[in-house]
Design an enzyme around this catalytic site. Structure first.
Site, PDB file in Angstrom:
ATOM      1  CE  LYS A   1       2.689 -15.643  -4.190  1.00 29.56           C
ATOM      2  NZ  LYS A   1       3.633 -15.089  -5.197  1.00 29.56           N
TER       3      LYS A   1
ATOM      4  CE1 TYR B   1      -0.165 -13.641  -8.667  1.00 29.80           C
ATOM      5  CE2 TYR B   1      -0.582 -15.970  -8.376  1.00 29.80           C
ATOM      6  CZ  TYR B   1      -0.134 -14.764  -7.886  1.00 29.80           C
ATOM      7  OH  TYR B   1       0.354 -14.679  -6.602  1.00 29.80           O
TER       8      TYR B   1
ATOM      9  CG  ASN C   1       7.095 -14.278  -4.190  1.00 30.97           C
ATOM     10  OD1 ASN C   1       6.126 -15.031  -4.158  1.00 30.97           O
ATOM     11  ND2 ASN C   1       7.117 -13.166  -4.893  1.00 30.97           N
TER      12      ASN C   1
ATOM     13  CG  HIS D   1      -1.105 -12.409  -3.817  1.00 33.30           C
ATOM     14  ND1 HIS D   1      -0.711 -11.803  -4.991  1.00 33.30           N
ATOM     15  CD2 HIS D   1      -2.346 -11.905  -3.524  1.00 33.30           C
ATOM     16  CE1 HIS D   1      -1.667 -10.978  -5.385  1.00 33.30           C
ATOM     17  NE2 HIS D   1      -2.680 -11.024  -4.529  1.00 33.30           N
TER      18      HIS D   1
ATOM     19  CD  GLU E   1      -5.563  -9.749  -5.795  1.00 34.53           C
ATOM     20  OE1 GLU E   1      -4.825  -9.556  -6.768  1.00 34.53           O
ATOM     21  OE2 GLU E   1      -5.165  -9.677  -4.617  1.00 34.53           O
TER      22      GLU E   1
HETATM   23  P1  GDP Z   1       3.839  -9.137  -6.116  1.00 35.17           P
HETATM   24  O1  GDP Z   1       2.627  -8.228  -6.111  1.00 35.17           O
HETATM   25  O2  GDP Z   1       4.983  -8.603  -5.287  1.00 35.17           O
HETATM   26  O3  GDP Z   1       3.516 -10.561  -5.763  1.00 35.17           O
HETATM   27  O4  GDP Z   1       4.412  -9.143  -7.599  1.00 35.17           O
HETATM   28  P2  GDP Z   1       3.683  -9.169  -9.027  1.00 35.17           P
HETATM   29  O5  GDP Z   1       2.213  -8.927  -8.921  1.00 35.17           O
HETATM   30  O6  GDP Z   1       4.468  -8.283  -9.922  1.00 35.17           O
HETATM   31  O7  GDP Z   1       3.920 -10.658  -9.533  1.00 35.17           O
HETATM   32  C1  GDP Z   1       3.108 -11.722  -9.099  1.00 35.17           C
HETATM   33  C2  GDP Z   1       3.998 -12.913  -8.810  1.00 35.17           C
HETATM   34  O8  GDP Z   1       4.611 -13.332 -10.045  1.00 35.17           O
HETATM   35  C3  GDP Z   1       5.169 -12.614  -7.881  1.00 35.17           C
HETATM   36  O9  GDP Z   1       4.843 -12.677  -6.530  1.00 35.17           O
HETATM   37  C4  GDP Z   1       6.152 -13.688  -8.283  1.00 35.17           C
HETATM   38  O10 GDP Z   1       5.800 -14.928  -7.669  1.00 35.17           O
HETATM   39  C5  GDP Z   1       5.931 -13.793  -9.788  1.00 35.17           C
HETATM   40  N1  GDP Z   1       6.876 -12.937 -10.513  1.00 35.17           N
HETATM   41  C6  GDP Z   1       6.806 -11.608 -10.716  1.00 35.17           C
HETATM   42  N2  GDP Z   1       7.853 -11.162 -11.428  1.00 35.17           N
HETATM   43  C7  GDP Z   1       8.605 -12.257 -11.683  1.00 35.17           C
HETATM   44  C8  GDP Z   1       9.824 -12.456 -12.391  1.00 35.17           C
HETATM   45  O11 GDP Z   1      10.431 -11.534 -12.933  1.00 35.17           O
HETATM   46  N3  GDP Z   1      10.298 -13.750 -12.453  1.00 35.17           N
HETATM   47  C9  GDP Z   1       9.636 -14.782 -11.862  1.00 35.17           C
HETATM   48  N4  GDP Z   1      10.164 -16.022 -11.982  1.00 35.17           N
HETATM   49  N5  GDP Z   1       8.491 -14.629 -11.201  1.00 35.17           N
HETATM   50  C10 GDP Z   1       7.976 -13.388 -11.102  1.00 35.17           C
END
Ligand code: GDP
Length: 171
Positions: A40, A80, A143, A146, A157
């Site tokens: 990222k 997303y 973070n 992905h 994807e």
């Molecule tokens: P991943 O598969 O671990 O990347 O997590 P997810 O698919 O649930 O979420 C996609 C991305 O959205 C995450 O990597 C974070 O960058 C963001 N994200 C997810 N949950 C949160 C949250 O509760 N707060 C914020 N600020 N960002 C979030």
């Protein structure tokens, strides 16, 4: 009577085992998979591309496709779209368009799970020691990486970013 029951049970177990072997159901070998990884904008900006890729390669994943792209709002929003409507969606799209990202096709045994293990939990504060997010990410919204989470999303994807001819399978 008792012996006959045992014989029947044994025959059934034998038949099941044989069918499982033939169909591969009892095969405990890891499955060969491909998955999508994104380094990222935060990790690209911090010059962590090489160190993150090294984690993948040292842990048995191979890169079979790779490019650097800068996503526009529509592309990031579409990628997303599953999170559309959630409170963090707009910030997520803004962040993912804030700078270039490195997209990769990773392949290997259980590549989807292995990549997720190497990445660590979504929130770096909760990520295990030694994971990419623990070591390179600053916050849940920035973070570092992905990774696809299921075979179905991996396929979608990978095709989101790569034409089939851009992937060189190395299994
Ligand atoms: P991943 O598969 O671990 O990347 O997590 P997810 O698919 O649930 O979420 C996609 C991305 O959205 C995450 O990597 C974070 O960058 C963001 N994200 C997810 N949950 C949160 C949250 O509760 N707060 C914020 N600020 N960002 C979030």
């Amino acid at each position: 009577m008792f012996n006959r029951s045992i014989f029947t049970v044994l025959a059934a177990v034998l038949a099941f085992t044989l069918i499982s072997c033939l169909t591969g159901d009892s095969d405990n070998r890891p499955s060969k998979e491909v998955t999508l990884s994104i380094i990222k904008p935060d990790a690209v900006e911090n010059n962590n591309i090489g160190e993150i890729i090294a984690r993948f390669e040292k842990n048995g994943l191979r890169i079979s496709g790779m490019k650097m792209v800068k996503l526009n709002e529509k592309e990031a929003g579409d990628f997303y779209s599953v999170h559309k409507g959630r409170p963090f969606y707009d910030d997520l799209v803004k962040f993912m368009t804030s700078g270039p990202v490195v997209v990769m096709v990773l392949e290997g045994d259980d590549a989807i799970k292995k990549n997720r293990e190497l990445m660590g939990a979504t929130d770096p504060e909760k990520a295990a020691a030694g994971t990419i997010r623990k070591d390179f990410a600053k916050s849940i919204s920035k973070n570092a990486v992905h990774g696809s989470d299921t075979p179905e999303t991996a396929e979608t994807e990978v095709l989101f970013f790569f034409k089939p001819e851009e992937i060189k399978n190395r299994f």
